[in-house]
Each structure stands twice: as C-alpha cells, then as structure tokens.
Design a protein around this motif. Structure first.
Motif, mmCIF file in Angstrom:
data_model
loop_
_atom_site.group_PDB
_atom_site.id
_atom_site.type_symbol
_atom_site.label_atom_id
_atom_site.label_comp_id
_atom_site.label_asym_id
_atom_site.label_seq_id
_atom_site.Cartn_x
_atom_site.Cartn_y
_atom_site.Cartn_z
ATOM 1 N N TRP A 101 33.568 45.196 31.672
ATOM 2 C CA TRP A 101 33.017 44.163 32.564
ATOM 3 C C TRP A 101 33.387 42.763 32.093
ATOM 4 O O TRP A 101 33.659 41.879 32.914
ATOM 5 C CB TRP A 101 31.504 44.295 32.674
ATOM 6 C CG TRP A 101 30.925 43.179 33.491
ATOM 7 C CD1 TRP A 101 30.276 42.069 33.048
ATOM 8 C CD2 TRP A 101 31.005 43.044 34.920
ATOM 9 N NE1 TRP A 101 29.930 41.261 34.102
ATOM 10 C CE2 TRP A 101 30.360 41.836 35.261
ATOM 11 C CE3 TRP A 101 31.539 43.837 35.936
ATOM 12 C CZ2 TRP A 101 30.254 41.404 36.579
ATOM 13 C CZ3 TRP A 101 31.428 43.404 37.252
ATOM 14 C CH2 TRP A 101 30.788 42.203 37.555
ATOM 15 N N LEU A 102 33.392 42.537 30.785
ATOM 16 C CA LEU A 102 33.764 41.217 30.279
ATOM 17 C C LEU A 102 35.187 40.855 30.706
ATOM 18 O O LEU A 102 35.457 39.715 31.106
ATOM 19 C CB LEU A 102 33.635 41.175 28.761
ATOM 20 C CG LEU A 102 32.206 41.243 28.205
ATOM 21 C CD1 LEU A 102 32.231 41.251 26.681
ATOM 22 C CD2 LEU A 102 31.365 40.086 28.721
ATOM 23 N N PHE A 103 36.097 41.824 30.636
ATOM 24 C CA PHE A 103 37.468 41.582 31.089
ATOM 25 C C PHE A 103 37.498 41.339 32.598
ATOM 26 O O PHE A 103 38.232 40.468 33.084
ATOM 27 C CB PHE A 103 38.369 42.764 30.721
ATOM 28 C CG PHE A 103 38.839 42.742 29.294
ATOM 29 C CD1 PHE A 103 39.936 41.963 28.924
ATOM 30 C CD2 PHE A 103 38.198 43.490 28.334
ATOM 31 C CE1 PHE A 103 40.372 41.930 27.609
ATOM 32 C CE2 PHE A 103 38.626 43.466 27.017
ATOM 33 C CZ PHE A 103 39.719 42.682 26.649
ATOM 34 N N LEU A 104 36.714 42.086 33.366
ATOM 35 C CA LEU A 104 36.668 41.881 34.811
ATOM 36 C C LEU A 104 36.142 40.493 35.146
ATOM 37 O O LEU A 104 36.678 39.799 36.020
ATOM 38 C CB LEU A 104 35.783 42.954 35.461
ATOM 39 C CG LEU A 104 36.337 44.371 35.532
ATOM 40 C CD1 LEU A 104 35.250 45.332 36.007
ATOM 41 C CD2 LEU A 104 37.538 44.442 36.466
ATOM 42 N N PHE A 105 35.081 40.097 34.460
ATOM 43 C CA PHE A 105 34.486 38.796 34.750
ATOM 44 C C PHE A 105 35.471 37.664 34.464
ATOM 45 O O PHE A 105 35.648 36.757 35.283
ATOM 46 C CB PHE A 105 33.212 38.598 33.921
ATOM 47 C CG PHE A 105 32.583 37.250 34.106
ATOM 48 C CD1 PHE A 105 31.841 36.959 35.243
ATOM 49 C CD2 PHE A 105 32.736 36.258 33.146
ATOM 50 C CE1 PHE A 105 31.267 35.700 35.429
ATOM 51 C CE2 PHE A 105 32.174 34.998 33.314
ATOM 52 C CZ PHE A 105 31.441 34.723 34.455
ATOM 53 N N VAL A 106 36.124 37.711 33.306
ATOM 54 C CA VAL A 106 37.036 36.634 32.914
ATOM 55 C C VAL A 106 38.292 36.627 33.778
ATOM 56 O O VAL A 106 38.706 35.572 34.296
ATOM 57 C CB VAL A 106 37.410 36.761 31.418
ATOM 58 C CG1 VAL A 106 38.502 35.762 31.058
ATOM 59 C CG2 VAL A 106 36.181 36.551 30.544
ATOM 60 N N CYS A 107 38.901 37.786 33.964
ATOM 61 C CA CYS A 107 40.209 37.854 34.642
ATOM 62 C C CYS A 107 40.106 37.760 36.155
ATOM 63 O O CYS A 107 40.873 37.032 36.793
ATOM 64 C CB CYS A 107 40.935 39.149 34.256
ATOM 65 S SG CYS A 107 41.289 39.296 32.490
ATOM 66 N N ILE A 108 39.158 38.490 36.733
ATOM 67 C CA ILE A 108 39.101 38.578 38.198
ATOM 68 C C ILE A 108 38.152 37.535 38.789
ATOM 69 O O ILE A 108 38.496 36.836 39.745
ATOM 70 C CB ILE A 108 38.704 40.004 38.628
ATOM 71 C CG1 ILE A 108 39.804 40.986 38.226
ATOM 72 C CG2 ILE A 108 38.431 40.056 40.134
ATOM 73 C CD1 ILE A 108 39.548 42.418 38.649
ATOM 74 N N TYR A 109 36.950 37.432 38.236
ATOM 75 C CA TYR A 109 35.981 36.499 38.818
ATOM 76 C C TYR A 109 36.289 35.042 38.451
ATOM 77 O O TYR A 109 36.242 34.162 39.310
ATOM 78 C CB TYR A 109 34.564 36.849 38.359
ATOM 79 C CG TYR A 109 33.970 38.059 39.026
ATOM 80 C CD1 TYR A 109 33.400 37.966 40.288
ATOM 81 C CD2 TYR A 109 33.988 39.297 38.400
ATOM 82 C CE1 TYR A 109 32.837 39.073 40.907
ATOM 83 C CE2 TYR A 109 33.441 40.408 39.001
ATOM 84 C CZ TYR A 109 32.864 40.292 40.258
ATOM 85 O OH TYR A 109 32.322 41.401 40.862
ATOM 86 N N TYR A 110 36.578 34.791 37.163
ATOM 87 C CA TYR A 110 36.763 33.397 36.731
ATOM 88 C C TYR A 110 38.177 32.897 37.000
ATOM 89 O O TYR A 110 38.373 31.938 37.764
ATOM 90 C CB TYR A 110 36.424 33.257 35.254
ATOM 91 C CG TYR A 110 36.549 31.839 34.750
ATOM 92 C CD1 TYR A 110 35.621 30.864 35.113
ATOM 93 C CD2 TYR A 110 37.619 31.467 33.934
ATOM 94 C CE1 TYR A 110 35.741 29.562 34.663
ATOM 95 C CE2 TYR A 110 37.742 30.158 33.478
ATOM 96 C CZ TYR A 110 36.806 29.213 33.854
ATOM 97 O OH TYR A 110 36.936 27.918 33.413
#
Length: 283
Positions: A265-274
C-alpha cells in the motif's frame, strides 16, 4: 495441507516414524479449484449477461472450502507429533515463497503503470500525450488515501504489538492487539469502498488510467480482505488458547502477510496516488 485427520491401525498420533510433512489425501484442493473456475466464469457472466448465479455459487464454494480446509489444518497443527521441527521450517519457507510470488504479482501492475507514467505516448493518443490523461481528474491523495495509509500503518503497529505480547506470554494484550488489527483492516476496506463510490472516474469509461488504477488498488483491497480474514481466524484461535510461545506459526504467517499488505500500500500511495495525481487535483 490435509483433509480429515485420523489414526490408522498401528500409527498412533505422535509416533510418526519420520520428521517430514506427509499430508493425507484431501478433496479440498479440488473443491477450491472448482470454486475458482466458477468465480472466473461468474465474473464473465455478470459483465456480459448480468447473471450472478455462477459468481454466487463460486463464492459460496470458495468460502466453504476455506472454512473446512482451515479447520483441518488447525486440527493437524494441534495433533501431537505431526508438525515437527523440519515441518515447521518447511512451512516457513513455503510462506516466504508464497509472499515472494505475491510481490511479483504486484510488480506486474506497477510495471504496467510506469509503462504509461514514463512513456505516455504508449497510450496511442494523437494529441498531447500526458499522464494522467488530460480528461482524468484523479483522487486527492491527501483525503481518503492518506487516511487509509494511516490506518494501515497503525495496523502494522498493532499486529507487531500483538506478536510481541504472544512472545512474552501476555495473552490479554495478544488478543487485544489482534482484535484492533482486524478492526483496522475492516476500516481500511470501508474507506476504500467510499473512495471507489465517490471516484471522479470509473472502470468502464476513461481508458487506460482507470484500468490500471482499479486493477492495482482493487487487487490490494482483495489482499486486505484475505489478510483480515486470516487475522480474524487467528483471533478466534487465540480466544481458544491455541497459541503458545513456541508454537504459533499460524499467527506468524498472518503477521508476515499483513506486513506485506502494508508495504504494498505504501508503494501504491506514493506511486499512484501522489506522483500520479493530475494537475487539477494539485490545484
């Protein structure tokens, strides 16, 4: 794992003549495979014909298989002499390899995402290829996604607290930490459900960006469901006193899996959301 456990003539539990994990014949892998086929077929029928029968049958079959298979594995783990040291080491290797395969599963989604993130011309648009596409307004990363990030980070803390309590033979705090982690997992799923229902784009319209977004975050949500269920099973096992300081691999495997879910999830948040937010969102 195994089906119904029994003691054959001349073989009393606890006197197995070898240290290795020799499983008994089981029907559950077959029912699990059939259920998976029904679910895949059901998704197709829902998408094309709005027919839910195959999907319902597959889901019920999968849930039932999970219940009886888990029941048999728990019985096996509590049978003296079956899960010896070599068996426990093999299970740890198996869980580690399973999580490694799940890592590569998500690598494929990130690969697809960054293929368009760094090379938006691959989308095939004739005018001004950018990522995200100009017609897409993305989700504000500092709204629900940030809340979900805090929830998962907190859940990683509570499962570690629970594991430490187990190692210290503190049953009360172990159960409390597990229960809080399960509640946090459910909270995350509620947040993701709210996010999906209020998203400015949807899976059916919008092109490549919604497809990549929903396939990556949606599969992560599915893994949260699996992890929460895994932890809930361990919660009820803990209430029954089925874990000890020296024998608790079921708990340990669930904790490993949950930490994996947190990191993804941390990778998803940084890469996709942010980094994948649109100019409209930034403004």
């Amino acid at each position: 794992m195994s089906g119904e456990l029994h003691t054959a003539e001349g073989q009393i539990a606890g006197t197995v003549p070898h240290p290795y994990h020799m499983v008994e014949p089981s029907i559950w892998p077959v029912t699990g495979a059939i259920s998976a086929i029904l679910i895949a077929t059901g998704i197709i029928f829902v998408a094309h014909y709005n027919d839910y029968w195959f999907l319902i049958a597959g889901t019920l079959g999968a849930v039932s298989t999970m219940f009886v298979w888990w029941r048999d594995v728990v019985r096996e783990s509590r049978t003296p002499g079956l899960h010896k040291l070599v068996t426990q080491i093999g299970m740890r290797y198996g869980m580690a390899l399973f999580i490694s395969s799940e890592v590569m599963f998500f690598v494929s989604f990130f690969w697809a995402y960054f293929n368009f993130f760094f090379y938006p011309t691959h989308m095939g648009y004739a005018h001004a290829p950018v990522w995200p596409p100009q017609h897409i307004t993305t989700i504000d990363p500092f709204a629900v996604p940030l809340f979900n990030t805090m929830v998962l980070l907190l859940s990683g803390t509570t499962i570690t607290w629970s594991h430490h309590a187990l190692l210290e033979n503190d049953r009360r705090n172990m159960i409390l930490g597990l229960g809080v982690t399960v509640l946090l997992g459910i909270t995350f799923l509620c947040g993701q459900g709210y996010e999906y229902t209020h998203s400015p784009f949807n899976f059916y319209h919008g092109g490549i960006f919604p497809s990549v977004f929903f396939i990556a975050t949606g599969f992560h949500g599915f893994h949260v469901i699996v992890g929460t269920t895994f932890l809930a099973v361990n919660f009820f096992r803990a209430l029954k006193g089925q874990f000890s300081v020296k024998r608790h691999f079921g708990f340990e495997a669930a904790a490993w899996y949950w930490h994996f879910v947190d990191v993804v999830w941390l990778f998803l948040f940084v890469c996709i959301y942010y980094f994948g937010r649109s100019a409209i969102t930034v403004a």
